[in-house]
Design a protein around this motif. Structure first.
Motif: not given
Length: 472
Positions: A47, A49, A70, A104-105, A107, A190, A192
């Motif tokens: 993921s 983000t 983004y 924004k995200t 996966e 995850s 960022g």
């Protein structure tokens, strides 16, 4: 016959567990397979983000990003022992959010990865327009070794990358680097992303109906490292952003009618390391027609990546506290001082033809208040090119007093430029004033018989007169 069948069925029922235990048997039950413990590959999902931006005032923590701030494109590399173990380069051309930089995200599908420690590099919105090294990264294949000439950690985005943002084709560059340990129990990784720029949120307050005609923010680095733990080399801090002022640039009065405000649309500059303050230049026109050209240097000297810098410009009334003196030399007499004429509320000084003059910057009066805390006050005077009949005598740069003489005839007018610099609470300010100097008939000025000696000029004169001239 039926009894024989029953005996056969019973025998098979008791033998089946033993037959399945034979190594060559074809029986299997997936739920009971031994996975091999901690050495078994992990089945996991990735993921990515885009982090929220941090307000440098720290009072509100982080802020949700705005449109186009983004992801537009994405590259993720899992590196271990100098090799690309896993690579993600998703095709986001048909993703409606990614098209406009609003993803924004992201996966991934589930994938397997052997237990171990990996360095994960993630990049968004970077292409060859920002760095020629970009194709070297996107061209890497899984199980390929990182070439010796590709040093991911030291890649730098050159040539003022913040200036290239158009939010149509080119969006805010982002990056992340993280060491990740994967075990057989790992189910998700995850990461960022941080934006490599800083957002400036500027507002202006001052007199209502004051119009801003020019505005700029400068002094930030001209390049950005991909990662914050790397040091820039060969950078300069002369990069300046010319800011587009919204509407007609006029400060609108608040409900009290005494204060005007103007909000500047958010803009982006390159993140900059510690030790380099930033310079704001502004030019305004008041309703009276008075033009001001002011400069101020911020106390803040670092702009972290993925940050918001709220900055309010307070257009104070910086009144010029100016002392003016003038001497004339009638035939057969020593020079004597005469009264200097002026027009109230403006910087207009009238002197007699053939005189000597001295102008002294005594201070800056902010909104009519005390100036005792103002330090390092200096002035720099300039005469327009090609002017005759009026001249400076001696130093004109970095001084508090400038001297000169007038040989011009009656009616000569010259606009002198005065740049005043001072410090207030550690911040440096500059403001340019126009002093209009006009010559008048000598017979309009009285001479005095009472004389007092002044050691500075070696002249006899009656007294001097100080004029406190402020913007009203």
């Amino acid at each position: 016959m039926n009894k024989i069948k029953q005996h056969i069925y019973k025998a098979m029922f008791w033998l089946l567990p033993w037959l399945c235990a034979v190594p060559l048997a074809s029986c299997s039950f997936d739920d009971d397979i031994d996975t091999g413990g901690d050495n078994a590959p992990a089945t996991l999902q990735l993921s990515i983000t885009a982090r929220e931006e941090g307000d440098l005032n720290t009072r509100v923590g982080t802020e949700v990003g705005q449109d186009n701030e983004y992801m537009h494109n994405l590259l993720v590399l899992f590196i271990q022992n100098g090799k690309v173990v896993k690579k993600f380069l998703p095709d986001l051309r048909y993703d409606e959010a990614a098209k406009v930089g609003n993803l924004k995200t992201w996966e991934s599908e589930k994938f397997t990865l052997a237990p171990g420690t990996y360095t994960v590099y993630a990049f968004a919105n970077i292409d060859s327009y920002f760095s020629t090294a970009w194709s070297s990264l996107t061209g890497l294949g899984e199980n390929a070794s990182i070439p010796n000439d590709v040093n991911i950690d030291n890649i730098v985005l050159e040539d003022n990358p913040a200036s290239k943002l158009d939010f149509v084709t080119y969006f805010i560059p982002m990056s992340a680097k993280e060491d990740v340990t994967v075990t057989s129990d790992t189910r998700k990784v995850s990461i960022g992303l941080d934006r490599l720029v800083s957002k400036i949120r500027m507002s202006i307050t001052g007199k209502p109906d004051t119009k801003v005609t020019a505005l700029s923010f400068g002094g930030y680095a001209d390049k950005i490292t991909l990662f914050s733990d790397k040091t820039l080399e060969g950078e300069t801090y002369t990069t300046t952003k010319t800011i587009t002022v919204s509407g007609d640039g006029t400060l609108k009065a608040d409900v009290s009618g005494t204060t005007g405000t103007l909000a500047i649309p958010d803009f982006y500059v390159n993140s900059s390391p510690d030790g380099h303050p930033f310079t704001v230049n502004i030019k305004t026109v008041e309703t009276t027609g008075i033009i001001h050209d002011a400069t101020a240097v911020t106390q803040r000297n670092v702009l972290p990546r993925n940050s918001i810098f709220p900055l309010t410009l307070q257009l104070n009334d910086y009144g010029l506290d100016l002392e003016a003196q003038c001497w004339v030399s009638p035939i057969g007499s020593l020079p004597v001082e005469v009264t200097v004429g002026f027009t109230p509320d403006t910087y207009e000084i009238t002197v007699p033809e053939g005189c000597q003059f001295a102008f002294t910057v005594k201070g800056i009066n902010i909104n009519g208040g005390n100036t005792s805390y103002i330090t390092n006050l200096t002035g720099t005077w300039n005469m327009p090119d090609g002017v005759s009949g009026i001249a400076f005598d001696g130093a004109t740069t970095g001084v508090t007093t400038v001297k000169g003489h007038v040989t011009a005839s009656v009616g000569k007018t010259v606009n002198l430029s005065l740049l005043v610099t001072w410090q207030d609470n550690g911040a440096t300010y500059n403001r340019t004033y126009t002093v209009k100097l006009t010559t008048a008939d000598l017979t309009n000025y009285p001479f005095y018989s009472k004389q007092t000696r002044t050691p500075e000029f070696g002249l006899d004169y009656l007294r001097h007169e100080m004029l406190n001239m402020f913007i009203k």
